[in-house]
Design a protein around this motif. Structure first.
Motif, short mmCIF file in Angstrom:
data_model
loop_
_atom_site.label_atom_id
_atom_site.label_comp_id
_atom_site.label_asym_id
_atom_site.label_seq_id
_atom_site.Cartn_x
_atom_site.Cartn_y
_atom_site.Cartn_z
N LYS A 72 -12.93 -5.58 -14.13
CA LYS A 72 -13.55 -5.98 -12.86
C LYS A 72 -13.64 -4.82 -11.88
N ASN A 73 -13.21 -3.63 -12.34
CA ASN A 73 -13.26 -2.42 -11.49
C ASN A 73 -12.51 -2.60 -10.18
N THR A 74 -11.37 -3.22 -10.25
CA THR A 74 -10.58 -3.45 -9.04
C THR A 74 -9.13 -3.04 -9.22
N VAL A 75 -8.54 -2.64 -8.11
CA VAL A 75 -7.12 -2.35 -8.01
C VAL A 75 -6.59 -3.15 -6.83
N SER A 76 -5.42 -3.73 -6.98
CA SER A 76 -4.87 -4.59 -5.94
C SER A 76 -3.48 -4.12 -5.52
N LEU A 77 -3.12 -4.52 -4.32
CA LEU A 77 -1.77 -4.27 -3.82
C LEU A 77 -1.28 -5.56 -3.18
N GLN A 78 -0.35 -6.21 -3.84
CA GLN A 78 0.27 -7.42 -3.31
C GLN A 78 1.44 -7.00 -2.43
N SER A 124 -16.62 1.92 -7.83
CA SER A 124 -17.93 2.04 -8.47
C SER A 124 -18.30 3.52 -8.56
N GLY A 125 -19.21 3.82 -9.49
CA GLY A 125 -19.69 5.19 -9.62
C GLY A 125 -18.85 6.08 -10.52
N PHE A 126 -17.79 5.55 -11.10
CA PHE A 126 -16.98 6.31 -12.04
C PHE A 126 -16.26 5.33 -12.96
N THR A 127 -15.71 5.85 -14.05
CA THR A 127 -15.03 5.00 -15.03
C THR A 127 -13.59 4.78 -14.60
N GLN A 153 -22.98 7.44 -7.45
CA GLN A 153 -22.20 7.78 -6.26
C GLN A 153 -20.84 7.07 -6.32
N VAL A 154 -19.79 7.85 -6.20
CA VAL A 154 -18.45 7.28 -6.25
C VAL A 154 -18.15 6.52 -4.96
N GLN A 155 -17.64 5.32 -5.12
CA GLN A 155 -17.24 4.52 -3.96
C GLN A 155 -15.95 3.78 -4.25
N LEU A 156 -15.08 3.75 -3.25
CA LEU A 156 -13.89 2.91 -3.26
C LEU A 156 -13.93 2.11 -1.96
N VAL A 157 -13.90 0.80 -2.10
CA VAL A 157 -14.02 -0.06 -0.92
C VAL A 157 -12.82 -1.00 -0.86
N GLU A 158 -12.03 -0.83 0.18
CA GLU A 158 -10.84 -1.66 0.37
C GLU A 158 -11.18 -2.92 1.17
N SER A 159 -10.43 -3.97 0.91
CA SER A 159 -10.56 -5.20 1.66
C SER A 159 -9.22 -5.94 1.63
N GLY A 160 -9.11 -6.96 2.47
CA GLY A 160 -7.93 -7.80 2.47
C GLY A 160 -6.94 -7.55 3.58
N GLY A 161 -7.20 -6.54 4.39
CA GLY A 161 -6.30 -6.29 5.51
C GLY A 161 -6.41 -7.36 6.58
N GLY A 162 -5.50 -7.30 7.54
CA GLY A 162 -5.53 -8.26 8.63
C GLY A 162 -4.24 -8.27 9.40
N LEU A 163 -4.09 -9.31 10.22
CA LEU A 163 -2.90 -9.48 11.05
C LEU A 163 -2.01 -10.55 10.42
#
Length: 125
Positions: free
Chosen positions: A76-82, A25-28, A1-11
């Motif tokens: 690490k199967n991650t993408v980031s946005l600074q 996860s769930g795909f290459t 199952q394809v999943q993209l999970v974002e984190s790191g947001g806030g005020l």
């Protein structure tokens, strides 16, 4: 199952920084171009940045160029946005997305096939 999970947001206050992460996860991951989009209340979802499968080519919206930086770690199967020097107009829900194909500048939501649920970024003045 394809999943993209974002984190790191806030005020954060104007002028501050945040780093968003997207776990895939769930795909290459290394076979896909990855993008970040954002959507403010009452507005359409808009392109922010994208990165080619091996991280060699990046594209940015003019509104964030020089302030935001997209990166990826395929191992690490991650993408980031600074996000630096944040402005109140950066306030939005931020989404991670994936698409196949060539490493061209693709800014339309219809070009991307996988989407995360989003993470909220609020910048106070």
């Amino acid at each position: 199952q394809v999943q993209l999970v974002e984190s790191g947001g806030g005020l954060v206050q104007a002028g501050g920084s945040l780093r968003l992460s997207c776990e895939a996860s769930g795909f290459t991951l290394s076979s896909y171009n990855m993008g970040w989009f954002r959507q403010a209340p009452g507005k359409e979802r808009e392109f922010v940045a994208s990165i080619s499968p091996l991280g060699v080519i990046t594209y940015y919206a003019d509104s964030v160029k020089g302030r935001f930086a997209i990166s990826r770690d395929n191992a690490k199967n991650t993408v980031s946005l600074q996000m630096n020097t944040l402005k109140p107009e950066d306030t939005a829900e931020y989404y991670c997305a994936a698409r196949g194909g060539r490493s061209e500048r693709k800014t339309s939501t219809s070009d991307y096939i996988y989407w995360g649920q989003g993470t909220q970024v609020t910048v106070s003045s």
